[in-house]
Structures are given as C-alpha cells and as structure tokens.
Design a protein around this motif. Structure first.
Motif, short mmCIF file in Angstrom:
data_model
loop_
_atom_site.label_atom_id
_atom_site.label_comp_id
_atom_site.label_asym_id
_atom_site.label_seq_id
_atom_site.Cartn_x
_atom_site.Cartn_y
_atom_site.Cartn_z
N LYS A 1 10.29 -6.03 9.11
CA LYS A 1 9.02 -5.36 9.09
C LYS A 1 8.23 -4.78 7.96
O LYS A 1 10.04 -4.32 6.97
N GLY A 2 6.99 -5.10 7.50
CA GLY A 2 6.30 -4.49 6.44
C GLY A 2 5.84 -2.69 6.40
O GLY A 2 6.55 -2.29 7.87
N PRO A 3 4.88 -2.82 5.02
CA PRO A 3 4.47 -1.44 5.53
C PRO A 3 3.92 -1.13 6.98
O PRO A 3 3.56 0.02 8.01
N LEU A 4 2.34 -2.27 7.51
CA LEU A 4 1.72 -1.91 9.12
C LEU A 4 2.90 -1.66 9.50
O LEU A 4 2.03 -1.08 10.82
N LEU A 5 3.93 -2.35 10.51
CA LEU A 5 4.47 -2.97 11.24
C LEU A 5 5.76 -1.29 11.46
O LEU A 5 6.00 -0.34 12.06
N THR A 6 6.11 -0.99 9.70
CA THR A 6 6.82 1.01 10.04
C THR A 6 6.25 1.74 10.12
O THR A 6 5.69 2.70 11.09
N ASN A 7 5.01 1.52 9.34
CA ASN A 7 4.23 3.20 9.57
C ASN A 7 3.93 3.84 11.60
O ASN A 7 3.16 2.65 12.01
N SER A 8 4.40 4.81 11.41
CA SER A 8 4.13 4.98 12.28
C SER A 8 2.92 6.47 12.61
O SER A 8 2.76 7.02 11.35
N LEU B 1 -4.49 2.35 5.89
CA LEU B 1 -4.87 2.83 4.60
C LEU B 1 -5.07 4.37 4.46
O LEU B 1 -5.61 4.89 3.54
N ALA B 2 -5.61 4.64 5.80
CA ALA B 2 -6.07 5.88 5.66
C ALA B 2 -5.21 6.53 5.70
O ALA B 2 -5.29 7.95 5.62
N ASP B 3 -4.47 6.62 6.99
CA ASP B 3 -3.27 7.60 6.50
C ASP B 3 -2.44 7.14 5.79
O ASP B 3 -1.34 9.03 5.74
N ASP B 4 -1.56 6.61 5.19
CA ASP B 4 -0.42 6.70 4.37
C ASP B 4 -1.41 6.28 2.77
O ASP B 4 -0.61 6.28 1.51
N GLY B 5 -2.42 6.51 2.30
CA GLY B 5 -3.03 6.29 1.12
C GLY B 5 -3.22 4.99 0.40
O GLY B 5 -2.58 3.72 0.63
N LEU B 6 -4.17 5.01 -0.76
CA LEU B 6 -4.70 4.27 -1.32
C LEU B 6 -3.51 3.47 -1.86
O LEU B 6 -2.92 2.26 -2.05
N GLN B 7 -2.47 4.79 -2.75
CA GLN B 7 -1.37 3.96 -3.10
C GLN B 7 -0.08 3.31 -2.30
O GLN B 7 0.41 2.50 -3.19
N ALA B 8 -0.08 3.33 -1.28
CA ALA B 8 1.03 2.93 -0.52
C ALA B 8 0.58 1.90 -0.19
O ALA B 8 1.26 0.84 -0.63
N PHE B 9 -0.95 1.91 -0.44
CA PHE B 9 -1.37 0.23 0.21
C PHE B 9 -1.63 -0.37 -1.05
O PHE B 9 -0.67 -1.73 -0.50
N TYR C 1 7.24 -11.62 11.42
CA TYR C 1 7.89 -11.63 10.03
C TYR C 1 6.71 -10.59 9.10
O TYR C 1 5.37 -11.06 8.84
N GLU C 2 6.86 -9.48 8.20
CA GLU C 2 5.53 -8.81 7.60
C GLU C 2 6.23 -8.98 6.10
O GLU C 2 7.14 -8.15 6.26
#
Length: 582
Positions: A176-183, A372-380, A406-407
């Motif tokens: 899991k990367g950021p996309l699959l981890t982000n809730s 992108l909207a939820d975690d912001g530009l820097q995290a992306f 796999y991410e």
C-alpha cells in the motif's frame, strides 16, 4: 438495475422484458442511451436476447429489430442464440492460460448443460485459476473443484445453492502506498477543494502535474480546464471503469473497497465544471460488482456527498468490447450505439456524451483527485519524480510468488517491483498489457513512469522457462479478436500479423514473411483510426527488435509458400494413378 445469482437460466419461460428493464422505461419508452443497459440486463438474467425480447425492445425504443441486432452483434457478451442452463467464460490471456495449465476442463466442455466460451480477460489474474459462470466469478479452480462443478451443473443446481466460498474474490493487496493508505471521511475531500476555490484548486492540480492513470498520461489540469471553459448548458463527468487490458485488475479493487474515494473525485470534477450528472461505465465482466457499487452510491447519497438536485452518479454497463476502453468509443456505447471510436477533434471536453462537454477520467485518476484534495499538494508530490508525480497502482501476476495489488511511487524500477512480488528470477516482464512494453532482464533497472516505461496498470511476470514467442503470439491474437473492424489498417493488419506470426511460431517464416509483417506494423502505427490500431503491432515489434537481426534474417529462405499445391493434391493424384493402372 438489480443483479442476483442466476442459474440455471429460465430457458423454458423467460420473464417478459418489461419486468426486467422496467426501471429504464419512461412512459413506456426506452431512451436510446438506455438500450445497451436493457440488453445487458436481459442477457444477464436470461442468458440471451430472445425474439420476444427483441420485439419488445423494438417497440419500446422505436428502433428496427435489424438495428438492435446490429448493436447486439458488436458486443461479445450479448447473444441471440438460446443458451444452455449455464454459461462459462474462460479467459484467453496468457497468464490465465498458464494458471489453468494441468487442469482437465473436458468434463465441462462435454457437459450438455453448459456453454463454454472464451473472452480476453476477466480481471482475475491474481485469483489463481478462475472463470465466470452466468456472470459470477468462480475462483481457486482445482481438478477436484471442476469435478464438483460438473456434478452441480448436471443436476442443474441453482447457483445460490453452490458453496458460496467458491465465489470469493480476495483483495490481495501486498504493498500500500499513499493512495491506498489514505482514508477519507465522507465529503472531506470535496469540502477542502471548495475552500481553495475553483481557481485555487485548478492551480493545485496544475502544480501536482497529475496525469491520467489510464496509460496515455495526459495532464489532468489541461483536460479539466478545457471542459471548464467549454460552453454548454449541461456537462457530464464520466468514470471509465472498462478495465479491459489483459492482466489488469486494480480497478476491481478500487470499485469495491475504494469507491467512495472515486465518488469524491468525481464530485470535485462536477463542482469545478458545473456538471450535474455523472456516470460510471462498468465493464460487463464486472457486472457482479454492480449491486455493491449501487449500495455505495446509495450510502454517498445518505451522507450528502451525492445529491440528485446538484450532482448524482449512475452506473452504465458495457457489454464486452475492449475498444470501449477508448474514451470516444465508450461514449458511443453509453449512447446505446456500437462502440466505434469517433473522429477527433472535436474532443470529449467540448463535444462528449450527448455532444455535451464531458470529462472522462479512469477510476485511479479520480482516486488521485480525492487524495490530492484531502492530503494536499506536498503529500502528493513527495512521491514520484518531476515528470511523473504521485504513485501508481499495479496489477502484478504471472511467474511470481505473490500476485496481487502493489502501489509504488512513479520512478520505481522493474527490479524493485520484481523483488516485492517474489519474481526475481524473471526473464522479462510486460508492462502495460499487450499494448505496452516488453522489458527484458538486462533492462530491469528501467523506471516505470511516463518518461521511460509507462503503464496502464498491468505488470505480467514471465519466468525463465517461458517462451516469449508464444507470449507475443497470444497478444497478437488478442488484438485480432478485439479489433472493432472500423478501419482497414487495424481490421486487416491484426489478422495478417496474427496469421503470419503463427507461421513464425511453426518455424515456417521467410524473408518475405518478415518484410510483410514489418510493412503491416508500420502501416498500422501510422494509419489506424484509433489508439488500439496504433499499438496493436507492439508485441510483434518487441519480439522483432529483441530477436531478429539482419544476419539471422538473411539466413532464412526468401519465400515459403503458404499453400503447398503438390501436397494438397497428392491424394487425388494417387487415386487417379490407381485408376489408370487398373
């Protein structure tokens, strides 16, 4: 539209069409754009489109029976032939063939109660041997299970009475990367985007350099800006969930476990463009997901994320056509037509669904919008590299220890991904499906990103014992079977390439053969109508570039006849000689 376990099919007395498609009718009329949906539901519940159903559809839609038949014949999963009680679809892609190797399916093929058919890919390469039966996935095939399936079919047991664990589809997420981890909490991503304002979020989108995750990698902010600027009293948001590239199954996961995130991404697109309606175009192979998708959409309405007064989403079914993954062909299909790619320009952002401005992005892209909207530009932008920001979800399958999801950040190398899935011994991988790129062992340090090897999500692992020539042959036959037939370079070119590469596999190729295939491959890349034709020769080109040299070609005979007249007439000549002697 309701989906329930169907089997055996109600062959003796199919229910009337109106009972199955009543929700699609408006004042006893079937809108043209609902025609394919009606056909899909009749096919699912009855196993075919009967003459009575054809007459009903003709009356409801005010179309001739001939016109409706023309649409049915375009789509692989629609049939005008009376079915047997059960219908099994087996995937022909190379990974699924390998997974079924050693299994004896003759019991099913000879069973008088079942039709055994083939299709390109059912999105189950991570589930071991699998098949679709009456539209439902059946996984974990073993010889013992095949024998039990055969017994149940002989007794015509309803599918609802079969062991339900047979129909289990595992998530199989390994990295899991950021996309699959982000809730994301319901509405959070949309609210955060709104706080930035339309212009502010568009700047964030541009700064993120988010590119479409379907494989082409078009900058998302450019597509959205064009649709925002387009004039139109009605605009649409379309999620392309026609995951047809063999070896790909990531969208299956996103549509089941991450659909709320997809919905938020679509809602942000609707808010930015002023669209009031959205659609998810779902491939027919995933029709068994429809009920769960509808439940998630209902939950989003209860949570206030969707609202029929401002923006709502409905599901439209495909019916089995790889070409409908191309956005303009998909729009034609959504309008109830044959999925023939449109001539562009104009592009969908100005003249899309029903000739209105339309944003078309795939499932993973909308997930990225919400993230992108939820975690912001820097995290992306902390993931990936300058030309390929963010992460990519890969469907990994084949000769590896751990097939699944796999991410990885963009820029991760083929070698890193093989290490993660236990495929270090591979001789090659196919990145991006048959239309993608074959990467040999010497090039495993190549990054997977938009600047090196781009991927739509498929990552096929080929072990040291595999014959890559047979892999290329399988891919070429896939394109031959999936060409929509609209343009001559693709319709004829895919046939010629498959036919002559078969001769290569038989050891019968000549210099003439290679010259012909080279010319055809070049013509297809330059003159085909759409992207399918432009990339359909890639498996041949990869094989040629990796295996054929000028010296090896000059050693081959100049010409080998396809047809041996002397051999073909030998028997008749021998009979004539016998008669002459007598």
């Amino acid at each position: 539209m309701r989906v329930q376990r169907v089997g055996p099919y109600p062959i003796a007395k199919p229910p009337p069409a109106q009972r199955l498609i009543g929700s699609l009718l408006a004042n006893k009329r079937l809108p043209r754009h609902a025609l394919l949906q009606a056909l899909g539901m009749l096919q699912y519940h009855c196993g075919w489109i009967s003459p009575n159903h054809l007459s009903d559809l003709s009356r409801f839609a005010k179309l001739s029976i001939g016109e409706i038949k023309g649409i049915i014949e375009f789509y692989h999963f629609l049939s005008l032939q009376p079915p047997k009680p059960y219908c099994i679809y087996l995937s022909t892609n190379i990974i699924d063939r390998w997974q079924r190797a050693g299994l004896d399916l003759s019991l099913l093929e000879e069973n008088e109660n079942v039709d055994v058919k083939q299709t390109s890919c059912v999105g189950m390469c991570d589930q071991g041997g699998s098949l679709l039966i009456n539209g439902l996935p059946l996984t974990g095939l073993t010889q013992e299970r095949i024998e039990k399936i055969n017994d149940l079919i002989l007794r015509q047991e309803p599918l609802s009475q079969w062991p339900q664990d047979w129909f289990t589809v595992e998530e199989s997420i390994h990295v899991k990367g950021p996309l699959l981890t982000n809730s994301i909490q319901p509405g959070d991503a949309l609210n955060k985007a709104r706080k930035l304002g339309e212009a502010g979020f568009l700047k964030i989108l541009q700064a993120s350099n988010l590119r479409g995750r379907g494989g082409a990698g078009f900058p998302t902010h450019l597509k959205w800006k064009a649709c925002i600027d387009a004039r139109g009293d009605q605009k649409y948001i379309v999620c392309n969930a026609d995951e047809g590239e063999p070896g790909t199954f990531k969208d299956r996961l996103l549509l089941t476990s991450y659909l709320a995130k997809v919905v938020e991404g679509m809602c942000i697109a609707a808010w930015m463009t002023g669209a009031s309606r959205g659609f998810i175009y779902l491939r027919y192979e995933y029709i068994y997901l429809l009920e769960k998708i509808q439940a998630t959409l209902s939950a989003c309405r209860e949570q206030g994320v969707l609202d029929s007064a401002t923006f709502d989403i409905e599901v439209m079914l495909g019916a089995g056509a790889y070409i409908c993954g191309e956005e303009s062909a998909m729009l034609e299909s959504m309008e109830g037509k044959r999925g023939i790619p449109r001539i562009r320009p104009p592009f969908p952002v100005t003249h899309g669904l029903f000739d209105k401005p339309t944003i078309v992005n795939n499932v993973e892209t909308f997930c990225n919008i919400a993230y992108l909207a939820d975690d912001g530009l820097q995290a992306f932008i902390d993931n990936g590299n300058a030309g390929s920001r963010g992460s990519k979800i890969h469907s990994v399958a084949g000769d590896c220890e751990r097939s699944g999801i796999y991410e990885y950040p963009f820029g991760s190398t083929v070698k890193e991904m093989l290490h993660g899935c236990g495929g270090e011994q591979a001789q090659a991988v196919q990145v991006g499906g048959p239309s993608g790129k074959l990467v040999l062992r010497a090039d495993f340090d190549t990054p997977v990103d938009f600047d090196h090897v781009s991927s739509s999500g498929s990552f096929m692992v080929f072990g040291p014992g595999r014959d890559l020539k047979l892999v290329a042959q399988n891919f070429l036959h896939f394109f031959k079977d999936e060409s929509c037939g609209f343009c001559t370079p693709c319709r004829v070119g895919t046939q010629v390439l498959a036919q002559h590469f078969d001769r290569v596999c038989e050891g019968l190729e000549s210099q003439h053969e290679w010259e012909l295939m080279n010319d055809i491959a070049s013509l297809m890349g330059q003159a085909s109508h759409c992207g399918l034709g432009h990339t359909a020769a890639n498996p041949f080109i990869d094989w040629r570039d990796n295996n054929v040299t000028a010296d090896s070609l000059s050693a081959k005979p100049e010409f080998i006849p396809v047809f041996d007249l002397a051999k073909a007439t030998a028997y008749s000549r021998s009979l004539r000689e016998e008669n002459h002697d007598n």
